[in-house]
Design an enzyme around this catalytic site. Sequence first.
Site, PDB file in Angstrom:
ATOM      1  CB  SER A  37      -0.757   0.001   0.981  1.00 35.86           C
ATOM      2  OG  SER A  37      -2.057   0.834   1.025  1.00 35.86           O
ATOM      3  CG  ASP A 159      -4.309  -1.849   1.098  1.00 35.61           C
ATOM      4  OD1 ASP A 159      -3.256  -2.514   1.525  1.00 35.61           O
ATOM      5  OD2 ASP A 159      -4.341  -0.308   0.869  1.00 35.61           O
TER       6      ASP A 159
END
Length: 259
Positions: A37, A159
């Site tokens: 991320s 993510d």
Amino acid sequence: MVGLALEAGGVKGFTHIATLKLLDMYDVRLNMIAGSSAGAIVGALYAMYGDADKVYEEFSTNVVSFMKDKSLKSSVPMFELVIKKALISLDDYYQFFKALFGKTKFSQLKTKLVVVAFDCENRESMVIDEGFLVDAVLASCTVPGVFEPTYLCGTKVLDGGVLSPLPTEELRKRGMDRIIASLFEEEIPDYQTQFGLLSTLDSIKNQEILRQEMQIADFVFDYPVQAEWSEFERYESIYNEALKIAMDRRDEFENFIRR
């Protein structure tokens, strides 16, 4: 072989740049960077430029530009989370990453990079180390519920922080015998509602995953940051506070890196 693992965490990813400043200060040559991320954003920029100040310049400039057009809310009404598939479209989000990485490929980087995303179909972490950076980092940054999932390698992905917020294990598997980890301390929130309880339980789960990944590291930069991941308007103060903490640990880090 020295590796650097960078934790997922939205705006808190600016703390990683404080870690990079110390790497530059002591001329640490990394053999590999792994990020999830926001950690993937910072890691990819450092793998491109090899300069912490340049990473801060590029990241902050594009955050400011993105906020002007598509401001991220620190808190979102419950009904929006329930009825919407996503709060921000990938078309809008993609432009942010395109501005950062253009058409740069993994093969063009100065430092080896691995980016971690979550494979929704196989329910496991996916490690990406080839192709275009923009596609890999976008996949790693698709926060569930905020951004709609994207597709990569023929599968739906989200993510990287879902299962691997601090990808130290990925570095160890790839032969790194000295791993530096950059992460943040987070308090487990209290709750007043049933939805708040779900959030607290999720935080407990995430802390346990992080604890296990942190144990793999040989040196840890741990920054106490109390902020929502989406509070990007605070990026400057978050970075400056982290830099003070990093500088206070200069001697300790120098002893580690010189061993």
